[in-house]
Write a protein that holds these residues in place. Structure first.
Motif, PDB file in Angstrom:
ATOM      1  N   SER A 279     141.211 130.568  66.691  1.00  0.00           N
ATOM      2  CA  SER A 279     139.765 130.627  66.563  1.00  0.00           C
ATOM      3  C   SER A 279     139.165 131.492  67.659  1.00  0.00           C
ATOM      4  N   LEU A 280     138.053 132.129  67.326  1.00  0.00           N
ATOM      5  CA  LEU A 280     137.320 132.918  68.307  1.00  0.00           C
ATOM      6  C   LEU A 280     136.097 132.130  68.724  1.00  0.00           C
ATOM      7  N   SER A 281     135.770 132.152  70.003  1.00  0.00           N
ATOM      8  CA  SER A 281     134.561 131.467  70.468  1.00  0.00           C
ATOM      9  C   SER A 281     133.336 132.216  69.935  1.00  0.00           C
ATOM     10  N   ALA A 282     132.190 131.550  69.994  1.00  0.00           N
ATOM     11  CA  ALA A 282     130.955 132.195  69.538  1.00  0.00           C
ATOM     12  C   ALA A 282     130.728 133.478  70.333  1.00  0.00           C
ATOM     13  N   ARG A 283     131.054 133.447  71.627  1.00  0.00           N
ATOM     14  CA  ARG A 283     130.860 134.626  72.475  1.00  0.00           C
ATOM     15  C   ARG A 283     131.769 135.779  72.011  1.00  0.00           C
ATOM     16  N   ASP A 284     133.007 135.434  71.672  1.00  0.00           N
ATOM     17  CA  ASP A 284     133.947 136.473  71.219  1.00  0.00           C
ATOM     18  C   ASP A 284     133.561 137.028  69.845  1.00  0.00           C
ATOM     19  N   ARG A 285     133.018 136.177  69.010  1.00  0.00           N
ATOM     20  CA  ARG A 285     132.572 136.660  67.692  1.00  0.00           C
ATOM     21  C   ARG A 285     131.432 137.667  67.873  1.00  0.00           C
ATOM     22  N   HIS A 286     130.562 137.347  68.817  1.00  0.00           N
ATOM     23  CA  HIS A 286     129.446 138.230  69.121  1.00  0.00           C
ATOM     24  C   HIS A 286     129.978 139.560  69.671  1.00  0.00           C
ATOM     25  N   LEU A 287     130.969 139.454  70.579  1.00  0.00           N
ATOM     26  CA  LEU A 287     131.559 140.664  71.168  1.00  0.00           C
ATOM     27  C   LEU A 287     132.239 141.503  70.092  1.00  0.00           C
ATOM     28  N   CYS A 288     132.918 140.839  69.173  1.00  0.00           N
ATOM     29  CA  CYS A 288     133.585 141.552  68.080  1.00  0.00           C
ATOM     30  C   CYS A 288     132.553 142.354  67.282  1.00  0.00           C
ATOM     31  N   ALA A 289     131.433 141.721  66.956  1.00  0.00           N
ATOM     32  CA  ALA A 289     130.383 142.415  66.186  1.00  0.00           C
ATOM     33  C   ALA A 289     129.855 143.606  66.981  1.00  0.00           C
ATOM     34  N   GLU A 290     129.665 143.396  68.271  1.00  0.00           N
ATOM     35  CA  GLU A 290     129.135 144.486  69.099  1.00  0.00           C
ATOM     36  C   GLU A 290     130.113 145.664  69.113  1.00  0.00           C
ATOM     37  N   LEU A 291     131.399 145.355  69.217  1.00  0.00           N
ATOM     38  CA  LEU A 291     132.406 146.425  69.246  1.00  0.00           C
ATOM     39  C   LEU A 291     132.445 147.193  67.928  1.00  0.00           C
ATOM     40  N   VAL A 292     132.414 146.445  66.827  1.00  0.00           N
ATOM     41  CA  VAL A 292     132.495 147.097  65.516  1.00  0.00           C
ATOM     42  C   VAL A 292     131.279 148.003  65.297  1.00  0.00           C
ATOM     43  N   TYR A 293     130.099 147.424  65.479  1.00  0.00           N
ATOM     44  CA  TYR A 293     128.882 148.217  65.254  1.00  0.00           C
ATOM     45  C   TYR A 293     128.794 149.368  66.259  1.00  0.00           C
ATOM     46  N   GLY A 294     129.147 149.072  67.506  1.00  0.00           N
ATOM     47  CA  GLY A 294     129.068 150.103  68.541  1.00  0.00           C
ATOM     48  C   GLY A 294     130.006 151.259  68.236  1.00  0.00           C
ATOM     49  N   CYS A 295     131.257 150.947  67.850  1.00  0.00           N
ATOM     50  CA  CYS A 295     132.235 152.011  67.574  1.00  0.00           C
ATOM     51  C   CYS A 295     131.819 152.844  66.372  1.00  0.00           C
ATOM     52  N   LEU A 296     131.285 152.185  65.348  1.00  0.00           N
ATOM     53  CA  LEU A 296     130.871 152.956  64.171  1.00  0.00           C
ATOM     54  C   LEU A 296     129.647 153.815  64.490  1.00  0.00           C
ATOM     55  N   ARG A 297     128.750 153.244  65.294  1.00  0.00           N
ATOM     56  CA  ARG A 297     127.537 154.004  65.646  1.00  0.00           C
ATOM     57  C   ARG A 297     127.908 155.241  66.463  1.00  0.00           C
ATOM     58  N   ALA A 298     128.974 155.133  67.264  1.00  0.00           N
ATOM     59  CA  ALA A 298     129.334 156.239  68.169  1.00  0.00           C
ATOM     60  C   ALA A 298     130.556 157.018  67.677  1.00  0.00           C
TER      61      ALA A 298
ATOM     62  N   ASP B 227     137.423 151.346  56.732  1.00  0.00           N
ATOM     63  CA  ASP B 227     138.084 152.579  56.257  1.00  0.00           C
ATOM     64  C   ASP B 227     138.367 152.504  54.771  1.00  0.00           C
ATOM     65  N   GLY B 228     138.612 151.279  54.295  1.00  0.00           N
ATOM     66  CA  GLY B 228     138.875 151.102  52.863  1.00  0.00           C
ATOM     67  C   GLY B 228     137.591 151.128  52.048  1.00  0.00           C
ATOM     68  N   GLY B 229     136.452 151.388  52.683  1.00  0.00           N
ATOM     69  CA  GLY B 229     135.197 151.528  51.958  1.00  0.00           C
ATOM     70  C   GLY B 229     134.335 150.278  51.972  1.00  0.00           C
ATOM     71  N   GLN B 230     134.811 149.204  52.615  1.00  0.00           N
ATOM     72  CA  GLN B 230     133.996 147.984  52.642  1.00  0.00           C
ATOM     73  C   GLN B 230     132.786 148.195  53.577  1.00  0.00           C
ATOM     74  N   PRO B 231     131.573 147.787  53.161  1.00  0.00           N
ATOM     75  CA  PRO B 231     130.439 147.915  54.062  1.00  0.00           C
ATOM     76  C   PRO B 231     130.681 147.120  55.348  1.00  0.00           C
ATOM     77  N   VAL B 232     130.119 147.606  56.437  1.00  0.00           N
ATOM     78  CA  VAL B 232     130.481 147.053  57.746  1.00  0.00           C
ATOM     79  C   VAL B 232     130.221 145.547  57.856  1.00  0.00           C
ATOM     80  N   GLN B 233     129.061 145.086  57.382  1.00  0.00           N
ATOM     81  CA  GLN B 233     128.785 143.654  57.565  1.00  0.00           C
ATOM     82  C   GLN B 233     129.711 142.797  56.697  1.00  0.00           C
ATOM     83  N   ALA B 234     130.023 143.288  55.496  1.00  0.00           N
ATOM     84  CA  ALA B 234     130.944 142.545  54.623  1.00  0.00           C
ATOM     85  C   ALA B 234     132.329 142.472  55.262  1.00  0.00           C
ATOM     86  N   ALA B 235     132.758 143.583  55.870  1.00  0.00           N
ATOM     87  CA  ALA B 235     134.074 143.601  56.521  1.00  0.00           C
ATOM     88  C   ALA B 235     134.095 142.632  57.700  1.00  0.00           C
ATOM     89  N   LEU B 236     133.022 142.663  58.468  1.00  0.00           N
ATOM     90  CA  LEU B 236     132.943 141.769  59.636  1.00  0.00           C
ATOM     91  C   LEU B 236     132.932 140.306  59.192  1.00  0.00           C
TER      92      LEU B 236
END
Ligand SMILES: C[S@@+](CC[C@H](N)C(=O)[O-])C[C@H]1O[C@@H](n2cnc3c(N)ncnc32)[C@H](O)[C@@H]1O
Length: 448
Positions: A50-69, A26-35
């Motif tokens: 710490s987040l597990s590798a699986r949770d990091r993956h889920l976080c990315a999916e949520l961020v990209y998915g929410c922005l895409r939709a 929302d502050g204008g940071q590109p999505v991958q930089a923010a992630l």
């Protein structure tokens, strides 16, 4: 954007990290930089933090998915809340994450989605807005399967195209632009493609000793498709951990493999960029993705320039990893280049509106149409300045990752009108009916 006071009460989970990332965008940071920024503070080794590798993956999916939709999720919220736009922005993200979880996320039970959304709302804003969150998400549940179908979004829409735009979470101006430029049927195809999860593109370094074996192994993966001369593409969720018994990350670290969008690889191949006559000047080299691909495939890249030092800075390191001799790099505005002549071919991979890569860069859809005019004017300046430097017999390759005639064929036509000594040898663009390849455009011009 500042975080609400209650932020610290939230445990570190994939959803909470996703919420924090969305706020940064929302502050204008590109999505991958923010992630990257959020995940950098949640890495392993921080014990309770710490987040597990699986949770990091889920976080990315949520961020990209929410922005895409995003546009679609907002519409659904508008059906169950009187004025969702009046709610604080962080709470709207909580709700959007919840609606995304209920409608579009596979394998996550509704009760888990609801529980975490309500916890987020309570931590940030207290009991009142937690109750509102619970009520809104339960109302979405009561809509059943309706919001999963296109018809739901036609209600109240000016016409079928406007309804489809909401279903595909595209701004209406974009749907109209595509319909006007390419016809309604193609616009519909492009809208659907723009909201699908993108494919992963992998490029094998042709110079690596195990290049042939690695390429064959990648292309033999279930569902893999060959792209360009040295690439493979894999559908969403199909990326393996390892190939030829080594992790992909290890192949990458030793310079055998790079991630590069399939569309870019196909565009370079279709335009014959690896056969450009050296020394090639990459005038908008950025991080060096295309220059590296050309160098791997034998082109003599002789100069890389860009007007961003942050981007250019990573180019020598990239070449080192890939075992390539790094070309000279120079910070330069391609509209006012530091040279008066260039004796080789030129590559102009211009800054553009990115409307062809919305699936991979979903935050682009938040930007309005007003910037199209500025970008078109910049591209015109860049094209003219490159054409001025081009020697007789030499080629200029122009590339965009957008679907907007003003930045593509019309930009080339304007240049040809202004520079009679130039000849158009080829134009190429991703077929509109291709189900997953990103929308790219390219042209090859030669000075007579
Ligand atoms: C599409 S990106 C290039 C990507 C790069 N070729 C690659 O494959 O990794 C466009 C680039 O143009 C650069 N740029 C924008 N305006 C410019 C200008 N006036 N002169 C030179 N570079 C510019 C941006 O910094 C950005 O890196």
């Amino acid at each position: 954007m500042g975080l609400p006071k209650g932020w610290k009460r939230l445990r570190l989970t994939a959803r909470n990290a996703a919420l924090r990332t969305l706020l940064l965008t929302d502050g204008g940071q590109p999505v991958q930089a923010a992630l990257d920024a959020v995940l950098a503070t949640t890495g392993a080794g921080r014990d309770d933090e710490s987040l597990s590798a699986r949770d990091r993956h889920l976080c990315a999916e949520l961020v990209y998915g929410c922005l895409r939709a995003e546009i679609r999720l907002d519409y659904v919220l508008g059906q169950v809340l009187p004025r969702p736009g009046d709610l604080p922005r962080p709470l709207r993200h909580v709700l959007a994450l919840g609606v995304y979880g209920l409608l579009l996320q596979e394998k996550v039970p509704d009760h888990a989605v609801l529980h975490e959304a309500v916890e987020q709302a309570r931590a940030l804003y207290g009991q009142g807005l937690a109750r509102l969150t619970n009520a809104a998400l339960r109302a979405v549940q009561r809509l059943g399967d309706a919001p999963r179908g296109e018809d739901f979004y036609a209600q109240g829409a000016a016409d079928a195209l406007a309804g489809l735009a909401v279903f595909c979470a595209a701004p209406e101006w974009l749907a109209r632009l595509w319909a006007q430029a390419y016809g309604e049927a193609d616009a519909a195809r492009l809208l659907r493609r723009s909201c699908a999860r993108p494919w992963s593109g992998l490029r094998v370094n042709a110079r690596h000793v195990r290049a042939a074996a690695l390429l064959a192994a990648l292309r033999a993966l279930p569902g893999a498709t060959a792209v360009g001369a040295w690439g493979a593409a894999l559908g969403p969720g199909k990326l393996p951990e390892a190939v030829l018994e080594r992790p992909l990350a290890a192949w990458q670290a030793e310079g055998a493999l790079s991630f590069q969008a399939a569309g870019s690889q196909v565009a370079l191949a279709a335009l014959g960029a690896a056969d450009l006559a050296g020394p090639v000047w990459d005038m908008c080299a950025g991080y060096g993705g295309k220059s590296a691909a050309l160098l791997e495939q034998g082109a003599a890249v002789g100069l890389c320039t860009d007007n961003s030092s942050a981007r250019l800075r990573s180019l020598p390191g990239l070449c080192r990893r890939l075992g390539l001799d790094a070309p000279p790099v120079c910070l330069a505005d391609a509209a006012r280049p530091p040279l008066a002549r260039w004796r080789g071919d030129m590559l102009l991979d211009v800054p553009c509106s990115g409307l062809g890569v919305l699936a991979r860069r979903p935050d682009i859809r938040r930007r309005g149409p007003e910037r199209l005019t500025t970008l078109t004017a910049l591209q015109e300046r860049l094209l003219r300045s490159a054409a001025t430097l081009l020697e007789p017999g030499r080629r200029l390759v122009y590339i965009t990752c957008t679907l907007n005639p003003a930045e593509n064929d019309q930009a080339v036509a304007r240049l040809l009108g202004a520079c009679p000594g130039l000849r158009l040898e080829q134009t190429w663009q991703t077929p509109h009916d291709h189900p997953w390849l990103e929308g790219m455009f390219g042209a090859v011009l030669r000075r007579g």
